[in-house]
Design a protein around this motif. Structure first.
Motif, PDB file in Angstrom:
ATOM      1  N   ILE A 159       9.719  30.636 -18.982  1.00  0.00           N
ATOM      2  CA  ILE A 159       9.171  30.673 -17.625  1.00  0.00           C
ATOM      3  C   ILE A 159       7.861  31.442 -17.605  1.00  0.00           C
ATOM      4  O   ILE A 159       7.814  32.619 -17.975  1.00  0.00           O
ATOM      5  CB  ILE A 159      10.181  31.315 -16.652  1.00  0.00           C
ATOM      6  N   TYR A 160       6.795  30.769 -17.187  1.00  0.00           N
ATOM      7  CA  TYR A 160       5.486  31.420 -17.102  1.00  0.00           C
ATOM      8  C   TYR A 160       5.452  32.370 -15.916  1.00  0.00           C
ATOM      9  O   TYR A 160       5.044  33.528 -16.033  1.00  0.00           O
ATOM     10  CB  TYR A 160       4.394  30.355 -16.966  1.00  0.00           C
ATOM     11  N   THR A 161       5.900  31.884 -14.769  1.00  0.00           N
ATOM     12  CA  THR A 161       5.950  32.699 -13.569  1.00  0.00           C
ATOM     13  C   THR A 161       6.783  32.001 -12.508  1.00  0.00           C
ATOM     14  O   THR A 161       6.990  30.785 -12.567  1.00  0.00           O
ATOM     15  CB  THR A 161       4.523  32.962 -13.020  1.00  0.00           C
ATOM     16  N   PHE A 162       7.291  32.777 -11.561  1.00  0.00           N
ATOM     17  CA  PHE A 162       7.858  32.215 -10.345  1.00  0.00           C
ATOM     18  C   PHE A 162       6.745  32.230  -9.303  1.00  0.00           C
ATOM     19  O   PHE A 162       6.333  33.294  -8.847  1.00  0.00           O
ATOM     20  CB  PHE A 162       9.045  33.055  -9.840  1.00  0.00           C
ATOM     21  N   MET A 163       6.254  31.059  -8.954  1.00  0.00           N
ATOM     22  CA  MET A 163       5.181  30.966  -7.968  1.00  0.00           C
ATOM     23  C   MET A 163       5.809  30.726  -6.601  1.00  0.00           C
ATOM     24  O   MET A 163       6.358  29.656  -6.336  1.00  0.00           O
ATOM     25  CB  MET A 163       4.206  29.827  -8.309  1.00  0.00           C
ATOM     26  N   ILE A 164       5.732  31.706  -5.731  1.00  0.00           N
ATOM     27  CA  ILE A 164       6.286  31.570  -4.386  1.00  0.00           C
ATOM     28  C   ILE A 164       5.154  31.219  -3.434  1.00  0.00           C
ATOM     29  O   ILE A 164       4.206  31.990  -3.259  1.00  0.00           O
ATOM     30  CB  ILE A 164       6.994  32.857  -3.947  1.00  0.00           C
ATOM     31  N   VAL A 165       5.245  30.020  -2.855  1.00  0.00           N
ATOM     32  CA  VAL A 165       4.195  29.526  -1.965  1.00  0.00           C
ATOM     33  C   VAL A 165       4.526  29.945  -0.538  1.00  0.00           C
ATOM     34  O   VAL A 165       5.614  29.662  -0.036  1.00  0.00           O
ATOM     35  CB  VAL A 165       4.061  27.993  -2.069  1.00  0.00           C
ATOM     36  N   ILE A 166       3.570  30.603   0.100  1.00  0.00           N
ATOM     37  CA  ILE A 166       3.808  31.211   1.406  1.00  0.00           C
ATOM     38  C   ILE A 166       2.955  30.521   2.472  1.00  0.00           C
ATOM     39  O   ILE A 166       1.723  30.554   2.392  1.00  0.00           O
ATOM     40  CB  ILE A 166       3.463  32.712   1.378  1.00  0.00           C
ATOM     41  N   PRO A 167       3.575  29.906   3.481  1.00  0.00           N
ATOM     42  CA  PRO A 167       2.814  29.299   4.575  1.00  0.00           C
ATOM     43  C   PRO A 167       2.436  30.343   5.617  1.00  0.00           C
ATOM     44  O   PRO A 167       2.934  31.476   5.597  1.00  0.00           O
ATOM     45  CB  PRO A 167       3.795  28.278   5.145  1.00  0.00           C
ATOM     46  N   ASP A 168       1.582  29.936   6.548  1.00  0.00           N
ATOM     47  CA  ASP A 168       1.149  30.855   7.602  1.00  0.00           C
ATOM     48  C   ASP A 168       2.295  31.305   8.489  1.00  0.00           C
ATOM     49  O   ASP A 168       2.263  32.400   9.062  1.00  0.00           O
ATOM     50  CB  ASP A 168       0.066  30.198   8.474  1.00  0.00           C
ATOM     51  N   ASN A 169       3.324  30.459   8.645  1.00  0.00           N
ATOM     52  CA  ASN A 169       4.421  30.776   9.554  1.00  0.00           C
ATOM     53  C   ASN A 169       5.634  31.381   8.857  1.00  0.00           C
ATOM     54  O   ASN A 169       6.751  31.328   9.372  1.00  0.00           O
ATOM     55  CB  ASN A 169       4.840  29.519  10.323  1.00  0.00           C
ATOM     56  N   GLU A 224      11.253  38.381   7.544  1.00  0.00           N
ATOM     57  CA  GLU A 224      12.342  38.549   6.587  1.00  0.00           C
ATOM     58  C   GLU A 224      12.024  37.882   5.255  1.00  0.00           C
ATOM     59  O   GLU A 224      12.344  38.419   4.184  1.00  0.00           O
ATOM     60  CB  GLU A 224      13.645  37.963   7.155  1.00  0.00           C
ATOM     61  N   CYS A 225      11.391  36.721   5.331  1.00  0.00           N
ATOM     62  CA  CYS A 225      10.987  36.012   4.115  1.00  0.00           C
ATOM     63  C   CYS A 225       9.942  36.819   3.347  1.00  0.00           C
ATOM     64  O   CYS A 225      10.023  36.971   2.125  1.00  0.00           O
ATOM     65  CB  CYS A 225      10.447  34.631   4.483  1.00  0.00           C
ATOM     66  N   LEU A 226       8.968  37.360   4.056  1.00  0.00           N
ATOM     67  CA  LEU A 226       7.920  38.166   3.420  1.00  0.00           C
ATOM     68  C   LEU A 226       8.504  39.421   2.789  1.00  0.00           C
ATOM     69  O   LEU A 226       8.083  39.836   1.698  1.00  0.00           O
ATOM     70  CB  LEU A 226       6.845  38.526   4.441  1.00  0.00           C
ATOM     71  N   ASP A 227       9.492  40.013   3.445  1.00  0.00           N
ATOM     72  CA  ASP A 227      10.160  41.189   2.878  1.00  0.00           C
ATOM     73  C   ASP A 227      10.885  40.824   1.577  1.00  0.00           C
ATOM     74  O   ASP A 227      10.879  41.600   0.606  1.00  0.00           O
ATOM     75  CB  ASP A 227      11.167  41.764   3.878  1.00  0.00           C
ATOM     76  N   ALA A 228      11.528  39.653   1.576  1.00  0.00           N
ATOM     77  CA  ALA A 228      12.236  39.209   0.372  1.00  0.00           C
ATOM     78  C   ALA A 228      11.264  38.982  -0.784  1.00  0.00           C
ATOM     79  O   ALA A 228      11.563  39.319  -1.939  1.00  0.00           O
ATOM     80  CB  ALA A 228      13.009  37.922   0.673  1.00  0.00           C
ATOM     81  N   ILE A 229      10.104  38.429  -0.479  1.00  0.00           N
ATOM     82  CA  ILE A 229       9.097  38.191  -1.516  1.00  0.00           C
ATOM     83  C   ILE A 229       8.609  39.519  -2.092  1.00  0.00           C
ATOM     84  O   ILE A 229       8.438  39.664  -3.310  1.00  0.00           O
ATOM     85  CB  ILE A 229       7.923  37.371  -0.952  1.00  0.00           C
ATOM     86  N   TYR A 238      10.820  42.094 -10.169  1.00  0.00           N
ATOM     87  CA  TYR A 238      10.432  41.345 -11.368  1.00  0.00           C
ATOM     88  C   TYR A 238       8.959  41.516 -11.732  1.00  0.00           C
ATOM     89  O   TYR A 238       8.475  40.907 -12.682  1.00  0.00           O
ATOM     90  CB  TYR A 238      10.768  39.865 -11.181  1.00  0.00           C
ATOM     91  N   GLU A 239       8.236  42.297 -10.993  1.00  0.00           N
ATOM     92  CA  GLU A 239       6.855  42.676 -11.270  1.00  0.00           C
ATOM     93  C   GLU A 239       5.976  41.475 -11.622  1.00  0.00           C
ATOM     94  O   GLU A 239       5.744  40.615 -10.797  1.00  0.00           O
ATOM     95  CB  GLU A 239       6.834  43.744 -12.366  1.00  0.00           C
ATOM     96  N   ASP A 240       5.527  41.391 -12.882  1.00  0.00           N
ATOM     97  CA  ASP A 240       4.544  40.362 -13.236  1.00  0.00           C
ATOM     98  C   ASP A 240       5.119  38.957 -13.298  1.00  0.00           C
ATOM     99  O   ASP A 240       4.389  37.991 -13.544  1.00  0.00           O
ATOM    100  CB  ASP A 240       3.884  40.698 -14.578  1.00  0.00           C
TER     101      ASP A 240
END
Length: 244
Positions: A35-45, A49-54, A61-63
């Motif tokens: 796995i190179y990275t977990f890329m979490i794509v974040i929309p404007d809305n 709670e979602c932002l806190d989880a990210i 998991y840092e980097d």
């Protein structure tokens, strides 16, 4: 080409606990060196709670966590943003609401290693009892849709509409996506299929949503039909530009 590493793309809007669980399960069940990275794509809305989880995952998991604020609108924009931002050899698309048993992820990666030029995608129709709490009417409509697409594209695939897959990223960097809503998920399967790319299916179990609200709608389902017909009769040069 060779399989080197895969970027695992997770689109999140109002999921929190399921987002954390998704990453935790994959880390425990897969070889992290794949796995190179977990890329979490974040929309404007995205919800607070979602932002806190990210942020929690970023600290845990840092980097390994890459946050990408999508710069195009809709689910189609999330897909395009993630494709443009990916630099690894392969890309995997997942959803934070856990619509599929994640036990399929290690199998997808192992198949990508074995067939690095192919798209490896899940199918909910390869084995019995794969739809959990799906509803008989919804399942019948799904089957009818799959049958229509199989006939339209003269393909042996059993599940055209599930977007959970792993692929060489160059395939998706070459697609001329036109849809910004959910039909883009159909483009992600049908355009490579029309371009002659090999698509291999593995069985997976479809799960009911446990968190967040569905972003799909009846109007989006209707658009699927028009998108499929458009792809079928559009010259491939307008849909797909092969890149070196």
């Amino acid at each position: 080409m060779n399989f080197e590493k895969s970027t695992i793309v997770i689109v999140a809007t109002d999921e929190s606990s399921s987002l954390i669980k998704t990453v935790d399960i994959i880390v425990k069940s897969c070889n992290i060196s794949d796995i190179y990275t977990f890329m979490i794509v974040i929309p404007d809305n995205a919800s607070p709670e979602c932002l806190d989880a990210i942020e929690f995952l970023s600290e845990k998991y840092e980097d390994r966590i890459q946050k990408v604020v999508q710069w195009y609108p809709g689910i189609g924009g999330a897909m395009r943003s993630s494709v443009e931002a990916t630099v690894s050899s392969h890309i995997m698309f997942l959803s934070a609401d856990m619509p599929t048993e994640l036990s399929c992820v290690p199998s997808m990666i192992e198949n990508a290693k074995k067939y690095p030029d192919s798209i490896i995608k899940i199918s909910r129709w390869l084995q019995k009892n794969s739809f959990r709490e799906y509803g008989n009417v919804k399942k019948a409509l799904n089957f009818a849709g799959q049958s229509f697409l199989k006939l339209l594209f003269m393909s042996s695939l059993t599940d055209f509409t599930s977007p959970v897959l792993i692929s060489p990223v160059n395939i998706y960097k070459s697609i001329n996506f036109s849809q910004w809503g959910f039909p883009c998920l159909l483009e992600a399967v049908l355009i490579p299929l029309k371009a002659g790319k090999e698509i291999r299916e593995i069985p997976a179990v479809c799960l009911p949503r446990t968190e967040g609200k569905s972003k799909n709608s009846i109007s989006q389902y209707i658009k699927f039909l028009g998108t499929a017909v458009k792809i079928r009769f559009t010259p491939i040069k307008k849909l797909y530009n092969e890149k070196p």
